[in-house]
Design a protein around this motif. Structure first.
Motif, short mmCIF file in Angstrom:
data_model
loop_
_atom_site.label_atom_id
_atom_site.label_comp_id
_atom_site.label_asym_id
_atom_site.label_seq_id
_atom_site.Cartn_x
_atom_site.Cartn_y
_atom_site.Cartn_z
N GLU A 147 0.70 -1.16 0.18
CA GLU A 147 0.08 0.01 0.00
C GLU A 147 0.82 1.04 -0.01
OE1 GLU A 147 -4.06 1.30 2.02
OE2 GLU A 147 -2.53 0.61 3.50
N LEU A 148 0.64 2.27 -1.09
CA LEU A 148 1.79 3.27 -1.07
C LEU A 148 1.63 4.06 -0.11
CD1 LEU A 148 1.41 3.48 -4.92
CD2 LEU A 148 3.38 2.64 -3.64
N ALA A 149 0.65 4.67 0.50
CA ALA A 149 0.30 5.50 1.50
C ALA A 149 1.01 5.09 2.84
CB ALA A 149 -1.10 6.15 1.72
N THR A 150 0.98 3.86 3.00
CA THR A 150 1.65 3.49 4.39
C THR A 150 2.73 2.52 4.41
OG1 THR A 150 0.19 1.34 4.24
CG2 THR A 150 -0.90 3.30 5.20
N GLY A 151 3.03 1.92 3.31
CA GLY A 151 4.09 1.03 3.30
C GLY A 151 3.71 -0.58 3.61
N ALA A 152 2.53 -0.53 3.99
CA ALA A 152 2.27 -2.08 4.40
C ALA A 152 2.01 -3.04 3.28
CB ALA A 152 0.78 -1.91 5.05
N THR A 153 2.45 -4.15 3.59
CA THR A 153 2.25 -5.12 2.57
C THR A 153 0.90 -5.99 2.92
OG1 THR A 153 3.55 -6.62 3.92
CG2 THR A 153 4.83 -5.32 1.94
N ALA A 154 0.38 -6.58 1.84
CA ALA A 154 -0.89 -7.30 1.96
C ALA A 154 -0.96 -8.26 0.89
CB ALA A 154 -2.25 -6.43 1.88
N VAL A 155 -1.81 -9.39 1.17
CA VAL A 155 -2.13 -10.47 0.06
C VAL A 155 -3.47 -10.34 -0.07
CG1 VAL A 155 -1.94 -12.92 -0.46
CG2 VAL A 155 -0.27 -11.88 1.10
N LEU A 156 -3.98 -10.11 -1.31
CA LEU A 156 -5.38 -9.94 -1.63
C LEU A 156 -5.87 -11.17 -2.29
CD1 LEU A 156 -5.52 -5.96 -3.00
CD2 LEU A 156 -5.67 -6.78 -0.49
N ASP A 157 -6.89 -11.77 -1.65
CA ASP A 157 -7.35 -12.90 -2.55
C ASP A 157 -8.34 -12.70 -3.49
OD1 ASP A 157 -9.72 -12.36 -1.35
OD2 ASP A 157 -9.68 -14.04 -0.07
N LYS A 158 -8.65 -13.40 -4.34
CA LYS A 158 -9.33 -13.17 -5.50
C LYS A 158 -10.71 -12.46 -5.25
CE LYS A 158 -11.09 -16.10 -9.25
NZ LYS A 158 -10.67 -17.06 -10.06
N PRO A 159 -11.48 -12.84 -4.23
CA PRO A 159 -12.69 -12.05 -4.20
C PRO A 159 -12.19 -10.36 -3.78
CG PRO A 159 -12.99 -14.17 -2.83
CD PRO A 159 -11.52 -14.02 -3.57
N ALA A 160 -11.47 -10.31 -3.03
CA ALA A 160 -11.11 -8.72 -2.97
C ALA A 160 -10.64 -8.27 -4.04
CB ALA A 160 -9.57 -8.96 -1.77
N CYS A 161 -10.10 -8.64 -4.94
CA CYS A 161 -9.65 -8.04 -6.26
C CYS A 161 -10.90 -7.71 -7.13
CB CYS A 161 -8.79 -9.03 -7.28
SG CYS A 161 -7.33 -9.42 -6.41
N GLY A 162 -11.86 -8.04 -6.75
CA GLY A 162 -13.22 -7.65 -7.39
C GLY A 162 -13.13 -7.95 -8.90
N PHE A 163 -12.95 -8.73 -9.50
CA PHE A 163 -12.59 -8.71 -11.16
C PHE A 163 -13.99 -8.96 -11.70
CE2 PHE A 163 -8.74 -11.24 -9.91
CZ PHE A 163 -7.67 -10.15 -10.15
N GLY A 164 -13.78 -8.17 -12.97
CA GLY A 164 -15.19 -8.31 -13.72
C GLY A 164 -14.47 -8.06 -15.25
N TYR A 165 -15.11 -7.98 -16.25
CA TYR A 165 -14.56 -7.97 -17.72
C TYR A 165 -13.98 -6.60 -17.78
CZ TYR A 165 -14.64 -6.50 -22.51
OH TYR A 165 -14.22 -6.07 -23.93
N ARG A 166 -12.42 -6.88 -17.84
CA ARG A 166 -11.41 -5.68 -18.09
C ARG A 166 -11.68 -4.87 -16.77
NH1 ARG A 166 -10.72 -9.00 -20.98
NH2 ARG A 166 -10.26 -8.96 -23.22
N HIS A 167 -11.91 -5.39 -15.66
CA HIS A 167 -12.36 -4.57 -14.53
C HIS A 167 -11.67 -5.22 -13.31
CE1 HIS A 167 -14.37 -1.35 -12.34
NE2 HIS A 167 -14.64 -2.34 -11.44
N SER A 168 -11.35 -4.48 -12.20
CA SER A 168 -11.01 -4.77 -10.96
C SER A 168 -10.95 -3.83 -9.90
CB SER A 168 -9.46 -5.49 -10.84
OG SER A 168 -8.59 -4.46 -11.07
N VAL A 169 -10.88 -4.02 -8.69
CA VAL A 169 -10.98 -2.93 -7.47
C VAL A 169 -9.56 -1.81 -7.98
CG1 VAL A 169 -11.85 -4.00 -5.73
CG2 VAL A 169 -9.48 -4.12 -5.96
#
Ligand SMILES: Cc1cc2nc3c(=O)[nH]c(=O)nc-3n(C[C@H](O)[C@H](O)[C@H](O)COP(=O)(O)OP(=O)(O)OC[C@H]3O[C@@H](n4cnc5c(N)ncnc54)[C@H](O)[C@@H]3O)c2cc1C
Length: 357
Positions: A147-169
């Protein structure tokens, strides 16, 4: 004080495949997540926005440039690592097609139809890259980010990525929030390749291997100038400039009626989520009168694919926008459908919708 790795006056036209775009206020190559976060914190302290840059193959950068800090991530993360049961991890900076070549070489199925897509692994989840009926989201297990604002690292699972057609969070509520450092995929060892498009099926014949599908995809893409080849006169593009419109069934019926009234065949249509219908942007553009090679100026449609807007040499971002507006207005007038661009717009003062009206 400006950190030593930050360069000024770097022309973004030299870092984008469309080869348009003015200078960045600041530009730094990053290798480590901590370094990226420290630079982002510095830029934010200077009141400047931050843009993560990969291969620059999906960007339209304004002629005025970007008044913020560009963090080029093409050296972030490690080489692909292969675990048991088709597990693959690859660093953001790995060229996407190198990863595909390596997985195909190991007989892993799941990304073979995504062969030849330019850009880096770190950008693949951003618009959920797709081609020939395959999307990276189908095989993606997780995305590692800082995360650029905080420097915190994270692992985002697939649901957290909010995928759609040519789309994501990453294109929506989390736009600009993270630098992707690594992508985790789960492929199918020894699995059968996926052939979902008639054009591809015709090219490979029955029961192809993943390697044969990759070869066929690369050939089809090359014939449409959809692989990066500096010798190809159509090479300065961002690939498909418009997404395939996904519309309610009644709108698709109206498009078919308008096509029939013009003496055209039925428009291609594919089932989409929630009972909607995906139409072919290329078909709509071509049938609205914008055929391959359209345009007399420095920007025009590719001579091999009417969905690609091409800088023929010396074009500006304004030239690309003017052409995009003309095509979009023509398709709307002919079929009542409004096309939406696929590339990410950078450095413009107005919103995308306003720029294209
Ligand atoms: C000839 C051609 C053919 C193409 N064909 C296809 C296709 O078939 N299918 C398809 O889906 N796309 C296609 N594209 C578009 C493009 O290649 C993809 O979208 C690709 O994933 C972009 O990768 P990039 O590294 O160039 O990203 P960039 O253009 O540099 O960036 C795109 C977006 O991703 C963000 N980003 C990049 N790296 C990171 C990172 N590490 N962390 C966080 N954010 C990041 C950027 O901030 C930006 O918002 C094509 C483009 C070209 C030029």
């Amino acid at each position: 004080m400006t950190p030593s790795e930050v360069q000024t006056g770097v022309r973004l036209a030299d870092h984008t495949t469309l080869a348009v775009g003015g200078p960045a206020w600041g530009f730094a190559e990053v290798t480590e997540p901590e370094q990226a976060a420290a630079l982002a914190a510095w830029a934010q302290g200077e009141g400047r926005p931050v843009l993560v840059l990969g291969g620059g193959s999906n960007l339209l950068v304004a002629d005025a440039g970007f008044a913020g800090l560009v963090l080029r991530a093409s050296r972030v993360g490690g080489a692909p690592a292969f675990g048991p049961d088709g597990e693959v991890r690859a660093g953001a900076g790995v060229p996407w097609d190198h990863l595909v070549a390596e997985t195909v070489g190991r007989g892993l199925a799941g990304v073979e139809a995504l062969s030849g897509i330019p850009g880096d692994v770190g950008a693949a989840p951003i618009q959920n890259i797709g081609a020939y009926g395959q999307e990276v989201a189908e095989v993606l297990e997780a995305v590692e980010v800082v995360e650029l604002a905080t420097g915190a690292t994270a692992v985002l699972d697939k649901p957290a990525c909010g995928f759609g057609y040519r789309h994501s969070v990453f294109k929506a509520e989390a736009r600009g929030r993270y630098l992707v450092t690594q992508v985790r995929l789960r492929l199918r060892p020894g699995g059968a390749p996926e052939v979902r498009y008639p054009e591809l099926a015709r090219a490979v014949g029955p029961a192809p291997t993943v390697a044969q599908v990759r070869e066929a995809v690369l050939q089809i893409r090359a014939s449409k100038s959809m692989v990066l080849d500096p010798a190809d006169p159509n090479h300065r593009s961002a690939g498909s400039f418009f997404m395939n419109p996904v519309v309610p069934a009644d709108v698709a019926a109206e498009v078919a009626a308008r096509a029939a009234a013009r003496g055209l065949p039925s428009p291609p249509r594919y089932p989409a989520a929630d009972g909607q219908v995906k139409l072919s942007a290329a078909w709509l553009i071509e049938r609205a009168g914008f055929t391959k090679g359209f345009g007399a100026g420095r920007a025009g449609l590719s001579t091999r694919h009417c969905l690609a807007l091409v800088n023929r040499g010396g074009a500006t971002a304004q030239d690309i926008l003017t052409l995009a507006r003309e095509v979009r207005a023509g398709v709307r007038a002919a079929f009542g459908v409004t096309l939406w661009p696929e590339p990410v717009f950078v450095g413009f003062e107005a919103e995308v919708a306003e720029l294209l009206e």
